[in-house]
Design an enzyme around this catalytic site. Sequence first.
Site, PDB file in Angstrom:
ATOM      1  N   ASP A 108       9.481  -7.579   3.769  1.00 22.03           N
ATOM      2  CA  ASP A 108       9.798  -8.110   2.429  1.00 22.03           C
ATOM      3  C   ASP A 108       8.569  -8.105   1.523  1.00 22.03           C
ATOM      4  O   ASP A 108       8.651  -7.780   0.338  1.00 22.03           O
ATOM      5  CB  ASP A 108      10.336  -9.548   2.549  1.00 22.03           C
ATOM      6  N   ASP A 119      12.336   6.098  -2.170  1.00 22.25           N
ATOM      7  CA  ASP A 119      12.497   5.497  -0.843  1.00 22.25           C
ATOM      8  C   ASP A 119      11.112   5.227  -0.252  1.00 22.25           C
ATOM      9  O   ASP A 119      10.212   6.056  -0.366  1.00 22.25           O
ATOM     10  CB  ASP A 119      13.290   6.454   0.060  1.00 22.25           C
ATOM     11  N   GLU A 176      15.481  -0.249   1.182  1.00 20.30           N
ATOM     12  CA  GLU A 176      14.150   0.152   0.714  1.00 20.30           C
ATOM     13  C   GLU A 176      14.257   1.306  -0.282  1.00 20.30           C
ATOM     14  O   GLU A 176      13.352   2.105  -0.440  1.00 20.30           O
ATOM     15  CB  GLU A 176      13.245   0.508   1.900  1.00 20.30           C
ATOM     16  N   ASN A 228       9.033  -2.587   9.479  1.00 18.83           N
ATOM     17  CA  ASN A 228       9.866  -3.725   9.906  1.00 18.83           C
ATOM     18  C   ASN A 228       9.764  -3.949  11.413  1.00 18.83           C
ATOM     19  O   ASN A 228       9.624  -5.082  11.878  1.00 18.83           O
ATOM     20  CB  ASN A 228      11.335  -3.461   9.543  1.00 18.83           C
ATOM     21  N   HIS A 235      10.503  -8.545   9.692  1.00 24.46           N
ATOM     22  CA  HIS A 235      11.174  -8.401   8.400  1.00 24.46           C
ATOM     23  C   HIS A 235      10.473  -9.150   7.270  1.00 24.46           C
ATOM     24  O   HIS A 235      10.567  -8.766   6.111  1.00 24.46           O
ATOM     25  CB  HIS A 235      12.628  -8.839   8.512  1.00 24.46           C
TER      26      HIS A 235
END
Lengths: 306, 109
Positions: free
Chosen positions: A194, A177, A220, A185, A190
């Site tokens: 990415d 994770d 994630e 974010n 966002h």
Amino acid sequence: MRILIAEDDPVSSRRLETILEKWGYEVVSCINGMQAWEILQEEKAPKLAILDWMMPGMDGLELCRKIRGRTNGPYIYIMMLTSKDDKDDIVKGMDTGVDDYITKPFYSHELKVRLRAGRRIIDLQTELIEARDAFELKATHDALTGIWNRGAIFDILKLEIERSKRDKRDLGVLMIDIDHFKHINDNYGHCVGDVVICDIVKRLTIKIRPYDGIGRFGGEEFIVVLPGCNNHVVSGIAERLLTAISEMPVGTNEEMIPVSISIGACVPENVGNINFESIIKAADDALYRAKDDGRNCFRMTDVTDV
Amino acid sequence: MAVFNKAEVLEELGDDVEFLKELSELFIDGLPEQMDDIKKAISINDNVLLNKAAHKLKGGAGNFGKNAVYETAFRLETIGKEGNMDEAMEVYSVLEKEVEQLVNELNAI
């Protein structure tokens, strides 16, 4: 388009070669059925074949039967070129799997349009195969990162569990994770999120072995499947991955973002007893402990728990 | 009378005289062996062999339209198929003359 000619008469063969080349075909010729069969086994073999009915050794009909008996390879459009114009022979040929026939002496105009009909079938099949492959890629890969998607990595894990049971071999699983990803974010948006995901996946992919599997579990979260790895090896790989991520920030257009990951590892002691759900849960539990213990670290579930 | 229709064959070959010459040479080169095979099949009275040998000659000759050699080779092929060899030698003599004439015509191109 490549085209195969199997014809033992040199005059007919030469005539075919010349006119087919004039029409833009790339011609591969041979003089008997056995040679034709060998050519058709090659990679990138012609998908269009003109076979003479009467040839020494394996004749056109026998060759056609052999081609249709194959279970793999692309469809080969077969045109039988023959001076046999007996109705029974035509029926026999078509029954065997011949797509079309043309009787000798042939007229080039007729051959041209019949070949065009054959190409339509081949083009159609090529399009279908390409579309199928593209869908297969989409169905099994994560759109953002290009690694296996959730369904595909689950299938790989299930397969590796069965393989480990059969071979009595170790199997390691990592649940990974990205630390404080929500924060990234929220702060950068966002799109930057990415970029961070892609960069981290790239670094992870480089550090694992070619026969390991990596897939995106969720937003994630990632799963890494490590066949044949005991506790010791899994620990080493996990340490390597932690370093690969934390040693360098992710560079975006905005700024350098420091990143780290947490890893939950699971290596079942007795592969005979494991199942998919319990191994996922064990890795997940270990991941929570890594998070609780301050992140940027890995924890391993006690193997007897599984 | 000519045994093959030069204009028709040329048209089929895209009016390419050199191409017709090339095919003619290939055909003529293979003729002695093909004629021998037919003659041998008749002399040993082997109709299956005759069928195959005549079929092969017919295939090659067919590249020059439906000419006299093609037709006669077809007759011999049929004789071989049906197995009644009585007329085979007689038809072969006709074939020999037609082959000679076809070769002359092809050489004259």
